[in-house]
Design a protein around this motif. Structure first.
Motif, PDB file in Angstrom:
ATOM      1  N   ASN A 143     -13.861  24.397 -19.045  1.00 54.96           N
ATOM      2  CA  ASN A 143     -14.693  23.580 -18.162  1.00 54.96           C
ATOM      3  C   ASN A 143     -15.507  22.537 -18.913  1.00 54.96           C
ATOM      4  O   ASN A 143     -16.520  22.059 -18.414  1.00 54.96           O
ATOM      5  N   GLU A 180     -13.602  25.267  -2.999  1.00 51.95           N
ATOM      6  CA  GLU A 180     -13.555  24.310  -4.100  1.00 51.95           C
ATOM      7  C   GLU A 180     -14.961  24.061  -4.646  1.00 51.95           C
ATOM      8  O   GLU A 180     -15.153  23.971  -5.862  1.00 51.95           O
ATOM      9  N   ASP A 219     -16.040  27.067  -6.705  1.00 56.35           N
ATOM     10  CA  ASP A 219     -15.349  27.068  -7.994  1.00 56.35           C
ATOM     11  C   ASP A 219     -15.959  26.048  -8.947  1.00 56.35           C
ATOM     12  O   ASP A 219     -16.049  26.280 -10.161  1.00 56.35           O
ATOM     13  N   GLY A 233     -17.537  27.161 -12.376  1.00 63.95           N
ATOM     14  CA  GLY A 233     -16.991  26.585 -13.604  1.00 63.95           C
ATOM     15  C   GLY A 233     -18.041  25.856 -14.407  1.00 63.95           C
ATOM     16  O   GLY A 233     -18.084  25.959 -15.642  1.00 63.95           O
ATOM     17  N   LEU A 273     -13.468  16.085 -12.369  1.00 70.09           N
ATOM     18  CA  LEU A 273     -12.519  17.019 -11.784  1.00 70.09           C
ATOM     19  C   LEU A 273     -11.122  16.645 -12.238  1.00 70.09           C
ATOM     20  O   LEU A 273     -10.715  15.481 -12.134  1.00 70.09           O
ATOM     21  N   SER A 277      -6.211  19.615 -10.793  1.00 74.24           N
ATOM     22  CA  SER A 277      -6.227  20.845  -9.994  1.00 74.24           C
ATOM     23  C   SER A 277      -7.598  21.121  -9.393  1.00 74.24           C
ATOM     24  O   SER A 277      -7.813  22.171  -8.801  1.00 74.24           O
ATOM     25  N   ARG A 303     -10.385  21.498 -11.120  1.00 73.65           N
ATOM     26  CA  ARG A 303     -11.238  22.237 -12.051  1.00 73.65           C
ATOM     27  C   ARG A 303     -12.324  21.318 -12.592  1.00 73.65           C
ATOM     28  O   ARG A 303     -12.051  20.195 -13.011  1.00 73.65           O
ATOM     29  N   LYS A 335     -14.954  19.754 -15.194  1.00 73.80           N
ATOM     30  CA  LYS A 335     -15.080  19.591 -16.643  1.00 73.80           C
ATOM     31  C   LYS A 335     -16.368  18.824 -16.913  1.00 73.80           C
ATOM     32  O   LYS A 335     -16.525  17.688 -16.471  1.00 73.80           O
TER      33      LYS A 335
END
Length: 968
Positions: free
Chosen positions: A740, A783, A786, A790, A815, A818, A820, A822
């Motif tokens: 992340n 989402e 998450d 993250g 993002l 996917s 995720r 960062k």
């Protein structure tokens, strides 16, 4: 290694026999540690010195032996980045006295018979990922253990009833786990215990009586649980207690009178409960108190005057109760007082002059019913950094003597009935960062001397009766990021010097009588987020570029003479008069009988020569342009292309050799170092720019191997460390690897240009996803959860490695494909020669609303808790879809205040982002925003650690509620 597997095979089967052997050999320690190592993952080979062929492990890293027996006495592997499980090989270390495995990533469950080692005195397994419940019989084997810490793991279940078996324990720390159920009464039979920390778990029920048995207890923390009922009446019978923290629970009832006997207690934290009753006069008998926190309870009545007898008191927090009456004058005797918060009570009376007589750093009495004028002693020697008198009934003028408080950083006098003019002496406050005088009855003009407040970041004068023009000198406030002069009677135009304040983010001049055209230079402001000039008399064309290309029409309403696309009104074309050269020179010169004819002839000759020279020069320039264009075309036609795609969308990093003094070396952490010339400046093209921050702009480019990267050009050359220190710090940042985090892939250095090379994350920033409607569908709750989880994990990872982010905000979270998250822009403060909070405030903490309040106080240490505050704001932003601070036409909405008010009034649905779709558990949503509010606590010590936050989020997701609790 050829002999390792047979030896391990033998040892694994012989381990139970060896563990019970009466005469172990030195080889047992070697084999025990090798078996322990076999269960580990050692990514950085820190245990490379552990060789199974050695006769003794005494020279191995992390191992210390008893010089007499030559047996392993200490195993200290804290912070070794190890993972895997804690294996039974440790049971072979029969002489082990101290085991320290903290700050790693060990997982799995506890070894059930770990404590059976007779020699064991200290066990520290904190800051790992251990899970499961404490095994049955774990404590029954305890022999002579003195110290046990399992803090900051993911352990769950109930605390064992036989916990009292470890009668020799002096320190027990189970904080920041997921333990549930009630406190076992047997815990009070740990007679040798000096420190007990069970904070931040999910313990319920009442606190059992019996604590009086613990006659050695010095510290007890039950903070952040769900304990209910009253404090036990025998709590004050532990005469040696120096610290008691039961805040953030569900406790009720009155304070037990036995607390008066805790004369050695220096810390009493009871905040965020439902304790009621009056503040008793006997509180003065706790004469050693340095911190007294009774905030967010239901105390009532007057504040006992005996509180002035607490001469050691440094921090007093009585906020958010129902205290009434006046503030006792006796507090002037609290000579050590540094922080006092009486906000959100029902206090009346006049302003306490002792606020300026003590050496306090922070004084807060907002949201009470205090009245009268603000009196500052002429001989004032105050060292106040923060004063908040907002939302009271103070009247009179702002005393000019306030300029003598040179240490002042934050001043809020808003929402009172203060009148008169703004004293020009405020410009003498060179360190002040926030001035809020909004919603008073101030008149007169804004003093030009305000430009002397060169550190000012926020100036709010909204809702007064100020007149006159905006002073030009306000441009000297180069650090301003928020300027609100709305709802006054200001006239004149906007001074062009406003455009010199490049840090400006939010400007509000609405509801005044301002006129004239907007300075075109405003379009160059790089960080502008809002600019409200509605309900004025501005005219002319709007500035072009940056923010003004997408400005909201509501920020421009009721300015009938404004023109441009944003107001849907075209601007009249203004064409210059054509220059006509009349061949009849005599008619082009006005007739003047007094002018001699020879002179007229002379002027005609000069005019003709000027025209000829101009025409000749133009012809030469045109010829030069045509020649250069032809030569460039021929060179480009004969040269191979340098890039795969046409500029300026992407550029390669050239490998051409150069002798330029500014050339540097591109260092990639993958090991592929590429040379490139000083033409690297050409990479940083405006069309490739991805965004800008306090440290510099970010551009997208492509390496010559086709790999896309993001390049941050640092714009703090005067602050960045020397090249050696820069190399060392950047390489440390390059070692930070987490799913992340945006990976740092390399860097580039010259004396005039420093670049950081990051992985390119294509999904855009979280800010754009939340607030700019980039996608046809909004982020779902899953989402969003998450993203929150993250982000929390990445911050916990950074803090675990000693890195404070300092600049957490939604625009710094990217993002990937996917979804995720960062986190980017971390660790940049490490490039500065010192962590100066004012440099950080101006260069990093540029996002209004995310900055922790301790940045306003010199004496409060800047720690990881600053990130926790920013994370809390971010959680509320993600959950609600609203910005941290929103500027309405007649109000400023602070997100944390909005959410808290909605929760207090049971209007949780009002907090939800209307773009949320699908079903999701309402309990999960409520738990998340409550966690966000806890993280944004004004007091840093009240905020949880990020590792605790991760544990709480995991638990929230595990207990997300029944389908009946879901919302559409």
């Amino acid at each position: 290694m050829s002999t390792l597997f047979p030896r391990l095979f033998f040892f694994l089967f012989a381990l139970p026999l060896l563990a019970d052997s009466a005469s172990p050999t030195i080889n047992d320690d070697v084999l025990g540690l090798i078996v322990f190592k076999a269960d580990l993952i050692d990514p950085y080979s820190k245990l490379a010195s552990w060789n199974e062929d050695d006769e003794s492990p005494c020279n191995w890293v992390g191992v210390k032996c008893d010089p007499t027996s030559n047996r392993v006495a200490e195993l200290a592997l804290d912070g070794f980045d190890l993972s895997g499980k804690i294996g039974r090989g440790l049971l072979q270390l029969q002489s082990l006295r101290s085991l320290t495995l903290s700050r790693n990533n060990f997982s799995g469950s506890l070894i059930s018979d770990l404590l059976r080692l007779d020699s064991l005195r200290s066990v520290d397994l904190s800051l790992n990922s251990l899970s499961g419940s404490i095994p049955d019989g774990f404590f029954s084997q305890c022999r002579y253990l003195r110290f046990l810490s399992l803090a900051k793991n993911s352990l769950s279940g109930q605390l064992p009833s036989n916990i009292g078996s470890c009668s020799t324990l002096a320190s027990l720390n189970f904080s920041s786990n997921q333990f549930s159920g009630s406190l076992p009464g047997g815990i009070w039979y740990l007679n040798a215990l000096r420190s007990l920390d069970l904070s931040y778990n999910f313990l319920t029920g009442e606190i059992p009586t019996g604590i009086s048995h613990m006659f050695n207890l010095r510290l007890v923390s039950l903070r952040g649980n769900r304990l209910s009922g009253s404090l036990p009446q025998d709590f004050g019978d532990c005469f040696l207690l120096t610290s008691v923290d039961v805040s953030l629970n569900l406790l009720s009832g009155n304070l037990p009178i036995s607390l008066r006997r805790l004369s050695a207690c220096s810390y009493l934290g009871l905040g965020s409960n439902s304790i009621s009753g009056q503040l008793p006069g006997w509180i003065a008998e706790m004469k050693s108190l340095q911190l007294l926190d009774l905030s967010k309870n239901q105390f009532s009545g007057q504040i006992a005057s005996s509180i002035g007898d607490l001469q050691a008191l440094e921090e007093l927090n009585l906020s958010e109760n129902r205290f009434e009456g006046s503030l006792p004058e006796s507090i002037v005797n609290c000579k050590s007082l540094l922080f006092a918060d009486f906000s959100r009570n029902l206090l009346t009376g006049s302003f306490p002059t002792w606020a300026f007589k003590l050496g306090m750093k922070r004084f807060i009495v907002s949201e009470n019913k205090l009245s009268g004028s603000i009196q500052i002693p002429v001989t004032n020697s105050s060292s106040l950094a923060q004063i908040d008198l907002s939302s009271n009934f103070f009247s009179g003028n702002i005393p000019s003597e306030i300029s003598s408080i040179h240490s002042l950083l934050f001043m809020n006098l808003s929402k009172n009935i203060i009148s008169g003019s703004i004293p020009s002496s405020l410009g003498k406050l060179k360190s002040i960062e926030v001035i809020d005088l909004s919603w008073n009855q101030l008149n007169g003009s804004i003093p030009p001397d305000i430009g002397g407040a060169v550190s000012l970041k926020e100036l709010t004068l909204k809702g007064n009766s100020l007149s006159g023009a905006i002073p030009n000198n306000i441009g000297n406030c180069a650090s301003l990021n928020s300027l609100d002069l709305s709802e006054n009677n200001l006239t004149g135009s906007i001074p062009p010097t406003i455009a010199d304040i490049t840090s400006l983010q939010n400007v509000d001049f609405s509801l005044n009588s301002l006129t004239g055209e907007l300075p075109k230079q405003l379009g160059d402001l790089p960080h502008l987020l809002s600019f409200n000039i509605s309900h004025n008399n501005f005219s002319g064309e709007l500035p072009a570029g940056n923010f003004f290309n997408t400005i909201s029409p509501s920020s421009l309403t009721d300015n009938p003479d404004l023109c441009g696309a944003a107001v849907n009104r075209s601007c009249p074309s203004v064409l210059p008069k054509p220059i006509v050269l009349n061949p009849n020179a005599s008619s082009s010169i006005p007739s003047n009988p007094a002018l001699p004819t020879d002179n007229l002839h002379h002027k005609r000759i000069i005019f003709s020569l000027s025209v000829l020279i101009a025409i000749s020069a133009a012809a030469i320039i045109a010829l030069g342009i045509i020649t250069i264009t032809i030569l460039n075309f021929r060179v480009q036609a004969s040269s191979p292309p340098l890039v795969a795609t046409p500029p300026p969308s992407d550029y390669y990093l050239s490998q051409s050799p150069t002798t330029d003094a500014d050339s540097g070396k591109l260092v990639m952490f993958s090991g592929d170092d590429q040379e490139f010339s000083a033409g690297a400046h050409a990479l940083l093209h405006k069309d490739c720019e991805l965004g800008r921050g306090g440290f510099g702009a970010v551009y997208k480019t492509i390496l010559k191997n086709g790999h896309p990267v993001a390049i941050k050009k640092l714009m703090v050359s005067s602050l960045v460390k020397s090249q050696d220190e820069f190399d060392r710090e950047v390489k440390k940042m390059g070692k930070l690897q987490h799913p992340n985090l945006v990976s740092l892939e390399g860097y580039y250095w010259t004396t005039s240009l420093q670049l950081l090379i990051y992985e390119y994350v294509a999904g855009g920033s979280l800010h754009k996803h939340l607030h700019e409607n980039l996608l046809p569908t909004s982020l779902t709750w899953k989402e969003r959860f998450d993203i929150i989880l993250g982000t929390a994990k990445s911050l916990a990872y950074l803090h675990h490695h000693g890195v404070v982010h300092y600049n957490l905000k939604s625009s710094n979270i990217l993002l990937d494909g996917s979804g995720r998250p960062k986190v980017g822009d971390y660790g940049l403060a490490r490039l500065l020669p010192m962590l100066d909070r004012y440099v950080l405030s101006s260069k990093i903490q540029s996002a209004l609303g995310y900055m922790a309040p301790e940045f306003a106080c010199r004496t409060v240490k800047i720690t990881e808790k600053c990130d926790v505050y920013g994370f809390g704001v971010l959680v509320l932003e993600i959950a609600t879809g609203r910005k941290p601070v929103e500027y309405m036409e007649d109000d400023v909405v602070v997100l944390s205040d909005l959410v808290k008010a909605a929760l207090d009034e049971d209007r949780v649905e009002d907090c939800m982002d209307e773009k949320l779709c699908g079903k999701f558990p309402i309990e999960e949503f409520v738990s998340v925003i409550k966690l966000g509010l806890i993280c944004t606590s004004q007091v840093p010590s009240s905020r949880p650690d990020m590792a605790e936050v991760v544990n709480i989020l995991d638990l929230i997701r595990c207990y997300q509620g029944s389908p009946e609790g879901q919302l559409n």
